[in-house]
Write an enzyme that holds these catalytic residues in place. Structure first.
Site, PDB file in Angstrom:
ATOM      1  CG  LEU A 150      -1.836  -1.311   1.455  1.00  0.00           C
ATOM      2  CD1 LEU A 150      -2.716  -0.817   2.691  1.00  0.00           C
ATOM      3  CD2 LEU A 150      -2.549  -1.743  -0.054  1.00  0.00           C
ATOM      4  CB  ALA A 151       2.934   3.057  -1.951  1.00  0.00           C
ATOM      5  CB  ALA A 152      -2.870   4.723  -2.183  1.00  0.00           C
ATOM      6  NE  ARG A 158       0.888  12.277   9.723  1.00  0.00           N
ATOM      7  CZ  ARG A 158       0.784  11.001  10.202  1.00  0.00           C
ATOM      8  NH1 ARG A 158       0.923  10.857  11.485  1.00  0.00           N
ATOM      9  NH2 ARG A 158       0.091   9.852   9.378  1.00  0.00           N
ATOM     10  N   GLY A 200      -2.853   0.930  15.824  1.00  0.00           N
ATOM     11  CA  GLY A 200      -4.060  -0.218  16.530  1.00  0.00           C
ATOM     12  C   GLY A 200      -3.422  -0.850  17.270  1.00  0.00           C
ATOM     13  CD  GLU A 226      -6.428   1.522  13.308  1.00  0.00           C
ATOM     14  OE1 GLU A 226      -5.629   2.336  13.125  1.00  0.00           O
ATOM     15  OE2 GLU A 226      -6.260   0.288  13.319  1.00  0.00           O
ATOM     16  CB  SER A 230      57.022  19.467 -11.880  1.00  0.00           C
ATOM     17  OG  SER A 230      58.328  19.957 -11.675  1.00  0.00           O
ATOM     18  NE  ARG A 243      60.006  23.400 -15.982  1.00  0.00           N
ATOM     19  CZ  ARG A 243      60.269  22.453 -15.497  1.00  0.00           C
ATOM     20  NH1 ARG A 243      59.583  21.495 -14.846  1.00  0.00           N
ATOM     21  NH2 ARG A 243      61.502  21.999 -15.536  1.00  0.00           N
TER      22      ARG A 243
HETATM   23  C1  UD1 Z   1      -2.302   1.738  10.242  1.00  0.00           C
HETATM   24  C2  UD1 Z   1      -3.030   0.611  10.817  1.00  0.00           C
HETATM   25  C3  UD1 Z   1      -2.835   0.436  12.341  1.00  0.00           C
HETATM   26  C4  UD1 Z   1      -1.317   0.295  12.521  1.00  0.00           C
HETATM   27  C5  UD1 Z   1      -0.473   1.126  11.769  1.00  0.00           C
HETATM   28  C6  UD1 Z   1       0.939   1.021  11.863  1.00  0.00           C
HETATM   29  C7  UD1 Z   1      -5.229   0.619   9.846  1.00  0.00           C
HETATM   30  C8  UD1 Z   1      -6.732   0.803   9.864  1.00  0.00           C
HETATM   31  N1  UD1 Z   1      -4.708   0.799  10.682  1.00  0.00           N
HETATM   32  O1  UD1 Z   1      -2.516   2.809  10.662  1.00  0.00           O
HETATM   33  O2  UD1 Z   1      -3.585  -0.583  13.151  1.00  0.00           O
HETATM   34  O3  UD1 Z   1      -1.037   0.461  13.856  1.00  0.00           O
HETATM   35  O4  UD1 Z   1      -0.951   1.452  10.365  1.00  0.00           O
HETATM   36  O5  UD1 Z   1       1.916   1.794  11.165  1.00  0.00           O
HETATM   37  O6  UD1 Z   1      -4.865  -0.300   8.977  1.00  0.00           O
HETATM   38  N2  UD1 Z   1      -3.008   3.769   2.360  1.00  0.00           N
HETATM   39  C9  UD1 Z   1      -3.555   3.626   1.196  1.00  0.00           C
HETATM   40  N3  UD1 Z   1      -4.743   4.064   1.005  1.00  0.00           N
HETATM   41  C10 UD1 Z   1      -5.489   4.620   2.015  1.00  0.00           C
HETATM   42  C11 UD1 Z   1      -5.249   4.424   3.124  1.00  0.00           C
HETATM   43  C12 UD1 Z   1      -3.634   4.242   3.372  1.00  0.00           C
HETATM   44  O7  UD1 Z   1      -2.694   3.321   0.122  1.00  0.00           O
HETATM   45  O8  UD1 Z   1      -6.585   4.685   1.531  1.00  0.00           O
HETATM   46  C13 UD1 Z   1      -1.517   3.255   2.693  1.00  0.00           C
HETATM   47  C14 UD1 Z   1      -0.799   4.342   3.253  1.00  0.00           C
HETATM   48  O9  UD1 Z   1       0.051   5.052   2.108  1.00  0.00           O
HETATM   49  C15 UD1 Z   1       0.216   3.601   4.211  1.00  0.00           C
HETATM   50  C16 UD1 Z   1      -0.510   2.543   4.817  1.00  0.00           C
HETATM   51  O10 UD1 Z   1      -1.538   2.385   3.926  1.00  0.00           O
HETATM   52  O11 UD1 Z   1       1.237   3.099   3.447  1.00  0.00           O
HETATM   53  C17 UD1 Z   1      -1.010   2.815   6.293  1.00  0.00           C
HETATM   54  O12 UD1 Z   1      -1.968   3.918   6.132  1.00  0.00           O
HETATM   55  P1  UD1 Z   1      -2.061   5.083   7.283  1.00  0.00           P
HETATM   56  O13 UD1 Z   1      -2.942   5.845   6.936  1.00  0.00           O
HETATM   57  O14 UD1 Z   1      -0.358   5.384   7.641  1.00  0.00           O
HETATM   58  O15 UD1 Z   1      -2.188   4.003   8.671  1.00  0.00           O
HETATM   59  P2  UD1 Z   1      -2.178   4.291  10.014  1.00  0.00           P
HETATM   60  O16 UD1 Z   1      -2.998   5.376  10.358  1.00  0.00           O
HETATM   61  O17 UD1 Z   1      -0.558   4.776  10.197  1.00  0.00           O
END
Ligand code: UD1
Ligand code: CA
Length: 437
Positions: A9-11, A16, A139, A154, A404, A421
């Site tokens: 997941l990287a969306a 921050r 969480g 959470e 040199s 030189r």
């Molecule tokens: C999440 C976990 C939490 C855990 C923590 C650990 C959930 C609901 N919570 O919280 O239990 O303790 O990570 O670090 O899963 N992302 C998407 N699409 C979205 C939302 C998020 O791709 O719609 C990706 C973010 O880019 C990130 C990852 O998912 O890489 C985690 O999302 P983030 O919002 O950072 O979750 P936390 O609130 O940190």
């Protein structure tokens, strides 16, 4: 053979970080965070990966391959929603998926492997947890009397009592294909944030009688990077690991002052003095010595060579076996053969230097004419006198000798002596210091 899919997941927007660069492209050990995660999944033996990115994430396109599919989550509606954005990749031949976060760069292959094994070994769901005295924001795992995980709560939805729990969710989760994976569809967004939480899969699993297990990892491995302070923390952990690895074969006099990249290769019996920085693309051969305050990027230091103190090398340089590079020498795109000596104060760029050649102090290859770069070739055994300027393109033949202070603009044949030189004029008794008669 069991097949596993890693869903990365990287969306998330990564607000921050306060950066124009997408969060997962910020680097740890010189490598974007997301690539650390992809590499860990790969070395855990995960056959396929699905990368979930936001709209317009052009950085992701060149990472796609047969083994890596891209999925766009147009709106960030939570981690479960993000996993489902990759559902096209959940083909029938997949036995398990493992969810990883792109901003979790320190997760190891061994841990991913352990999670996948739990699921392939019969669990429906495996959660990776960690303990911390500062659980705020994470969480929390809710366990039953037998220590089985029943739910993940959470922070925002937790009661005062639940917030006191120090066993936290790392975000890494392995899910068996079939009923457990299908249960993702049942997740609703009825929580404080109004998002589809992946973590709710656990409570659903408890209702449906899933076999759910949890594993524990050290905090350092599951640390998430949300801001630049955490990025620095992750870098510190990365450097600690890299130093430990280097110490298996090399002597580091002050390991805490040496900085590595993700791809630094260190041979056996290498000595690295304090305050050395290795950028990307560096390999140090057996028995080489890196003296203090040296900065290397994109450089191979061959066995038995020595470089520094205060040396800088970059741009595809090869320091040959047994070569000696001394203080205040800069090398760029230089191929130095065996036993070359450049002991002091030189710039050697876009150059080839033959075996056993000796480059005197203050030698400069003038490789740039303001528009183009040109090469300098110095033959084996040549001797370049101190304070010479070699105006490229130019070549100095084997065994040739440059006096040199020369400014060399024409090729010097093998075995020739070149002097370029002003001739010295010596006038007896004309020293201005000499008292007038
Ligand atoms: C999440 C976990 C939490 C855990 C923590 C650990 C959930 C609901 N919570 O919280 O239990 O303790 O990570 O670090 O899963 N992302 C998407 N699409 C979205 C939302 C998020 O791709 O719609 C990706 C973010 O880019 C990130 C990852 O998912 O890489 C985690 O999302 P983030 O919002 O950072 O979750 P936390 O609130 O940190
Ligand atoms: Ca996070």
């Amino acid at each position: 053979m069991a097949r596993t899919l890693a869903v990365i997941l990287a969306a998330g927007k990564g607000t921050r970080m306060r950066s124009g660069t997408p969060k997962v492209l910020h680097k740890v050990g010189g490598l974007p965070m997301v690539d650390h995660v992809l590499a860990a999944a790969k070395s855990a033996g995960v056959e396929r990966a699905a990368l979930v990115v936001g709209a317009g994430a052009s950085w992701a396109t060149d990472r796609a391959s047969d083994a890596l599919s891209l999925h766009v989550q147009t709106e960030q509606m939570g981690t479960a929603h993000a996993v489902l954005a990759a559902r096209e990749a959940f083909t029938d031949d997949i036995d398990a998926i493992v969810v990883l976060f792109g901003d979790n760069p320190l997760v190891t292959a061994a841990t991913i492997d352990r999670m996948v094994d739990r699921v392939l070994g019969g669990a429906d769901l495996a959660v990776l947890a960690f303990r911390t005295d500062a659980p705020t924001g994470y969480g929390r795992l809710l366990l039953d009397a037998n220590g089985h995980v029943r739910a993940i709560r959470e922070e925002r939805d937790a009661t005062e009592e639940e917030r006191a729990i120090t066993l936290c969710n790392s975000g890494v989760m392995a899910i068996r294909a079939g009923a457990p994976l299908d249960a993702l569809q049942a997740i609703e967004a009825n929580n404080a944030k109004g998002e589809y939480y992946l973590t709710d899969l656990v409570a659903i699993g408890a209702e449906r009688g899933f076999n759910m297990v949890w594993e524990e990892a050290p905090l350092a491995e599951v640390m998430g990077v949300n801001d630049r302070a955490q990025l620095a923390d992750a870098e510190a952990v990365f450097q600690q690991r890299a130093r430990s690895r280097a110490l298996e074969t090399a002597t580091l006099i002050a390991p805490e002052t040496v900085f590595f990249s993700h791809d630094t290769v260190v041979g056996e019996d290498v000595t690295i003095e304090p305050n050395v920085v290795f950028g990307t693309g560096v390999a140090i051969g057996d028995g080489a010595r890196i003296y203090a305050f040296t900065h290397l990027v994109d450089t191979v230091v061959s066995p038995g060579a020595a470089i520094g103190p205060f040396a800088r090398s970059r741009g595809g340089t090869n320091v040959g076996p047994g070569a000696k590079i001394g203080n205040f020498v800069e090398l760029k795109n230089a191929a130095l053969a065996t036993g070359v000596k450049i002991s002091h104060l030189s710039y050697i760029g876009d150059a080839g230097v033959g075996a056993e050649a000796n480059i005197g102090a203050g030698t400069i290859t003038c490789n740039y004419d303001g528009v183009n770069k040109h090469r300098t070739e110095i033959g084996a055994g040549a001797f370049i006198g101190s304070n010479s300027a070699l105006v490229a393109p130019v070549s100095i033949g084997e065994g040739a000798f440059v006096a040199s202070g020369s400014v060399i603009v024409e090729d010097v044949p093998a075995d020739a002596l070149a002097i370029a030189r002003g001739r010295q004029a010596t006038k007896p008794d004309r020293s201005p210091l000499k008292p007038k008669p």
